[in-house]
Design an enzyme around this catalytic site. Structure first.
Site, short mmCIF file in Angstrom:
data_model
loop_
_atom_site.label_atom_id
_atom_site.label_comp_id
_atom_site.label_asym_id
_atom_site.label_seq_id
_atom_site.Cartn_x
_atom_site.Cartn_y
_atom_site.Cartn_z
N THR A 68 121.30 35.37 37.23
CA THR A 68 120.66 34.19 36.62
C THR A 68 121.52 33.49 35.57
O THR A 68 121.76 32.29 35.66
CB THR A 68 119.33 34.62 35.98
OG1 THR A 68 118.51 35.14 37.02
CG2 THR A 68 118.63 33.45 35.31
N HIS A 194 111.44 40.09 42.80
CA HIS A 194 111.80 41.41 42.25
C HIS A 194 110.64 42.39 42.40
O HIS A 194 110.83 43.53 42.81
CB HIS A 194 112.11 41.30 40.75
CG HIS A 194 113.47 40.76 40.45
ND1 HIS A 194 114.62 41.42 40.79
CD2 HIS A 194 113.86 39.62 39.82
CE1 HIS A 194 115.66 40.70 40.38
NE2 HIS A 194 115.22 39.60 39.79
P1 AMP Z 1 117.63 38.13 36.48
O1 AMP Z 1 117.73 39.51 35.92
O2 AMP Z 1 119.00 37.60 36.85
O3 AMP Z 1 116.65 38.04 37.57
O4 AMP Z 1 117.11 37.19 35.29
C1 AMP Z 1 115.92 36.48 35.35
C2 AMP Z 1 115.31 36.39 34.00
O5 AMP Z 1 116.08 35.55 33.14
C3 AMP Z 1 113.96 35.71 34.04
O6 AMP Z 1 112.95 36.66 34.16
C4 AMP Z 1 113.86 34.99 32.72
O7 AMP Z 1 112.91 35.56 31.87
C5 AMP Z 1 115.24 35.13 32.09
N1 AMP Z 1 115.69 33.84 31.58
C6 AMP Z 1 115.84 32.70 32.25
N2 AMP Z 1 116.25 31.70 31.46
C7 AMP Z 1 116.36 32.21 30.22
C8 AMP Z 1 116.77 31.68 28.96
N3 AMP Z 1 117.13 30.41 28.82
N4 AMP Z 1 116.78 32.52 27.90
C9 AMP Z 1 116.42 33.82 28.06
N5 AMP Z 1 116.04 34.38 29.22
C10 AMP Z 1 116.01 33.59 30.30
ZN ZN Z 2 117.88 34.20 38.69
ZN ZN Z 3 116.23 37.92 39.28
#
Ligand code: AMP
Ligand code: ZN
Ligand code: ZN
Length: 399
Positions: A68, A194
């Site tokens: 992300t 997820h």
């Molecule tokens: P991932 O582990 O790659 O799936 O990350 C996804 C998570 O990133 C989501 O659940 C969001 O809560 C978090 N996220 C997305 N944008 C932001 C942001 N701008 N600041 C903090 N956390 C974020």
């Molecule tokens: Zn993502």
């Molecule tokens: Zn994710």
């Protein structure tokens, strides 16, 4: 002489300017986290199908790693993660001796991690207003600045309906204040992907709910006085694949713990050796282990575009798609991403509609997500900063 310099300068910027779209248009780009490309073909998403008929349909390739934070900031800067510095959701900052993590506001909000020139600053420096409704990096002070309008992810949360209202509010501002670019982020379908896996009925439902919500957003944009001047782009950061705690390689079974000082429990896994002499030992021990690939930093295959950043682990471990490498299997997760960015399940859906996009056009080949930044620069009529993308790769979508 002065006049000659002026003419030469003008000629240097002309080819871009001559090509640039009208600044009168507006662009809304929506990121749906974990928008695996085939959700848009296999799930019941009539709005996404409408966009394919009335606009552009494409498949976008994320950058490596398919996570992300790295990919949202790539969309914003046109730089691959190795070049912009957000190399993973979690990595070790060698210089300061701290861990950067998306879950840790203290490190996440330090501007010095965020390299390159995000689109909101490129635009701002050329007199174009922008707004973000939660976009990675936009609530961080980068080079002393933010987008014209932005919100803090942690303290100014909005539910999905609230984000739609916020986008409409921004587009309804008086002309002198109105942003020409609005970037908005939604946590679905990643969250469901997820929890339940990409093919589960609840992930399908989450995607179908978002489709309805965005259909209403577009209908209400059309009702605004500027409705016919608005481009809408819907895309995401990466795909999603099914995982199972049984497809798991245990780090404790393949590496003695004293060889490494720390590892970032994510995909790819970044391993930081406890002493330089253990780097080869770690790498050698991991060669031949089934279902993972491991490289020393600086020795990754060129197509990954990864491994040269100063904060990169000494060894980078990448499990095969759908496999996990960690110290304990995650019992709860049924879906994950972070794998090889070329893998089919990591590809991202893309739809675009509006005055600058062709009608009923299906892009024949997938394009790299580093091209979103030059595309947005074109739509805003601003000159891009140096980046890893190319407008030529996406020009065919434009009218
Ligand atoms: P991932 O582990 O790659 O799936 O990350 C996804 C998570 O990133 C989501 O659940 C969001 O809560 C978090 N996220 C997305 N944008 C932001 C942001 N701008 N600041 C903090 N956390 C974020
Ligand atoms: Zn993502
Ligand atoms: Zn994710």
């Amino acid at each position: 002489m002065r006049r000659l310099i002026y003419i030469l300068l003008l000629m240097a910027v002309m080819p871009w300017q001559a090509w640039a779209a009208s600044r009168d248009h507006y662009t809304v780009i929506i990121s749906l986290d974990g928008l695996r490309w085939d959700y848009l073909d296999t799930y019941d998403v009539p709005f996404m199908q409408q966009l394919a008929r009335e606009g552009v349909k494409a498949v976008m390739q994320p950058s490596f790693p398919s996570k992300t934070f790295p990919n949202h900031y790539t969309l914003a800067t046109g730089l691959v993660p190795d070049h912009h510095g957000i190399i993973s959701n979690t990595f070790w900052d060698r210089e300061r001796g701290v861990e950067f993590s998306l879950g840790n506001k203290e490190t996440r909000s330090k501007g010095y991690y965020y390299g390159g020139d995000p689109i909101w600053l490129t635009a701002k420096h050329q007199g174009v207003k922008t707004a973000t409704v939660f976009w990675v990096g936009s609530d961080v002070t980068i080079n002393g600045e933010h987008p014209t309008y932005w919100r803090d992810y942690q303290t100014q949360q909005l539910d999905f309906q609230g984000r739609v209202e916020e986008i409409l509010r921004l587009l309804s501002m008086p002309e002198k204040d109105r942003p020409h670019l609005v970037m908005a982020y939604f946590e679905e379908p990643d969250r469901s992907g997820h929890n339940y896996g990409p093919l589960h009925r609840l992930t399908r439902r989450a995607m179908e709910d978002v489709d309805r919500l965005l259909s209403l957003l577009w209908a209400r944009i059309q009702m605004l006085p500027i409705g016919s001047e608005v481009n809408l782009i819907i895309t995401g950061d990466h795909g999603m694949t099914s995982v199972d705690p049984k497809r798991f390689v245990d780090i404790d079974n393949v590496l003695p713990a004293h060889w490494y000082a720390r590892f970032c429990n994510d995909y790819p896994t970044l391993i930081y050796a406890s002493a330089p002499q253990f780097i080869d030992s770690i790498c050698n021990a991991l060669q031949g282990v089934d279902h993972i690939r491991a490289w020393k930093r600086g020795e990754l295959p060129a197509y990954l575009n990864y491994g040269t950043n100063k904060n990169m682990g000494d060894v980078v471990v990448l499990p095969d798609v759908g496999w996990l490498f960690a110290d304990k299997p995650s019992e709860k997760q049924r879906g994950s991403h972070g794998f090889d960015h070329m893998a089919a399940d990591m590809q991202v859906g893309f739809r675009a509609i509006g005055p600058d996009f062709k009608v009923g056009y299906e892009k024949p080949d997938r394009f790299r997500n580093v091209c979103i930044y030059p595309l947005l620069c074109y739509l805003l009529g601003v000159t891009p900063s140096p980046n890893d993308g190319s407008l030529d790769e996406v020009r065919d979508m434009l009218r």
